[in-house]
Motif scaffolding. Structure first.
Motif, PDB file in Angstrom:
ATOM      1  N   VAL A  39       0.811  -1.214   0.000  1.00 19.51           N
ATOM      2  CA  VAL A  39       0.000   0.000   0.000  1.00 19.51           C
ATOM      3  C   VAL A  39       0.849   1.271   0.000  1.00 19.51           C
ATOM      4  O   VAL A  39       0.480   2.265  -0.599  1.00 19.51           O
ATOM      5  N   PHE A  40       2.004   1.244   0.653  1.00 22.10           N
ATOM      6  CA  PHE A  40       2.826   2.445   0.783  1.00 22.10           C
ATOM      7  C   PHE A  40       3.416   2.842  -0.568  1.00 22.10           C
ATOM      8  O   PHE A  40       3.996   2.007  -1.261  1.00 22.10           O
ATOM      9  N   PRO A  41       3.274   4.101  -0.969  1.00 24.05           N
ATOM     10  CA  PRO A  41       3.820   4.509  -2.267  1.00 24.05           C
ATOM     11  C   PRO A  41       5.347   4.591  -2.238  1.00 24.05           C
ATOM     12  O   PRO A  41       5.938   5.024  -1.252  1.00 24.05           O
ATOM     13  N   PHE A  42       5.969   4.153  -3.318  1.00 25.87           N
ATOM     14  CA  PHE A  42       7.411   4.275  -3.446  1.00 25.87           C
ATOM     15  C   PHE A  42       7.718   5.331  -4.497  1.00 25.87           C
ATOM     16  O   PHE A  42       6.877   5.690  -5.294  1.00 25.87           O
ATOM     17  N   ARG A  43       8.921   5.832  -4.478  1.00 29.12           N
ATOM     18  CA  ARG A  43       9.303   6.916  -5.370  1.00 29.12           C
ATOM     19  C   ARG A  43      10.099   6.385  -6.557  1.00 29.12           C
ATOM     20  O   ARG A  43      10.912   5.495  -6.415  1.00 29.12           O
ATOM     21  N   ALA A  44       9.819   6.975  -7.698  1.00 32.06           N
ATOM     22  CA  ALA A  44      10.573   6.661  -8.912  1.00 32.06           C
ATOM     23  C   ALA A  44      11.037   7.973  -9.510  1.00 32.06           C
ATOM     24  O   ALA A  44      10.380   9.001  -9.369  1.00 32.06           O
ATOM     25  N   ARG A  45      12.176   7.970 -10.175  1.00 29.58           N
ATOM     26  CA  ARG A  45      12.711   9.184 -10.760  1.00 29.58           C
ATOM     27  C   ARG A  45      13.158   8.906 -12.196  1.00 29.58           C
ATOM     28  O   ARG A  45      13.839   7.935 -12.468  1.00 29.58           O
ATOM     29  N   PHE A  46      12.727   9.777 -13.090  1.00 33.04           N
ATOM     30  CA  PHE A  46      13.168   9.730 -14.481  1.00 33.04           C
ATOM     31  C   PHE A  46      14.031  10.955 -14.725  1.00 33.04           C
ATOM     32  O   PHE A  46      13.646  12.058 -14.374  1.00 33.04           O
ATOM     33  N   GLN A  47      15.192  10.752 -15.314  1.00 31.48           N
ATOM     34  CA  GLN A  47      16.065  11.858 -15.666  1.00 31.48           C
ATOM     35  C   GLN A  47      16.435  11.732 -17.128  1.00 31.48           C
ATOM     36  O   GLN A  47      16.700  10.632 -17.620  1.00 31.48           O
ATOM     37  N   GLY A  48      16.421  12.841 -17.821  1.00 30.82           N
ATOM     38  CA  GLY A  48      16.813  12.838 -19.216  1.00 30.82           C
ATOM     39  C   GLY A  48      17.566  14.115 -19.554  1.00 30.82           C
ATOM     40  O   GLY A  48      17.265  15.184 -19.037  1.00 30.82           O
TER      41      GLY A  48
END
Length: 184
Positions: free
Chosen positions: A19-28
């Motif tokens: 249930v706990f949201p996790f973080r994702a990161r996109f870099q370009g």
């Protein structure tokens, strides 16, 4: 009693992970004059994808070192396309950074027009992000360079998504996929 507490603790931990949201990161990052694009996708502390590709515009847009194996058929869309669209509906953007530098040393009016147009497009994108994500942290930096030929674009996007959202997205994409394939 001790075994019940351990089982309860493990079940509580599994529920929290789902249930706990996790973080994702996109870099370009893209530089037009060198024709190099660098990208990375990172979830929590794990880099899932890091790549570099060469982009050329000589005979149209050509991207080297990138492979797309998914077939594109408008009547029968791919399951992963449906899954991606469902996940995008559930993503919450928490941070968006946008850096843009453009310059043409011979024509200042072109530099001003391009930077102004990018400023307008980024304002529209930022307003869209803020309409859908009220607590998003947004930073933009658009720099005209009147003395040198430059074109650089850097973006960084941090998103939050829970595993439960991913599972629900997959289930709804699978239902939609079956419905489309039964009609076609």
């Amino acid at each position: 009693m001790k075994a019940i507490l351990i089982v309860f603790g493990v079940l509580l931990l599994i529920l929290a992970i789902i249930v706990f949201p996790f973080r994702a990161r996109f870099q370009g990052h893209f530089n037009l004059f060198s024709g190099i694009c660098i990208y990375s996708i990172k979830i929590v502390f794990i880099k899932l994808l890091v790549g570099r590709c060469k982009v050329s515009f000589a005979d149209g847009l050509k991207i080297e070192n990138m492979v797309n194996n998914m077939p594109k058929d408008p009547k029968h869309p791919h399951l992963m396309d449906m899954f991606a669209s469902q996940v995008l509906k559930r993503i919450e953007i928490s941070k968006f950074d946008f850096y843009f530098t453009f310059g043409e040393s011979e024509n200042a009016s072109t530099t001003a027009l391009v930077c102004g147009s990018i400023k307008i497009l980024s304002a529209m994108l930022i307003s869209y992000i803020l309409n859908n994500n009220k607590n998003a942290d947004i930073f933009q930096d658009i720099n005209p360079s009147y003395t040198s030929n430059e074109f650089e674009l850097t973006m960084q996007v941090s998103v939050k998504l829970s595993l439960l959202d991913v599972l629900l997205s997959f289930i709804s994409a699978k239902k939609e996929y079956k419905k489309v394939n039964l009609r076609g």
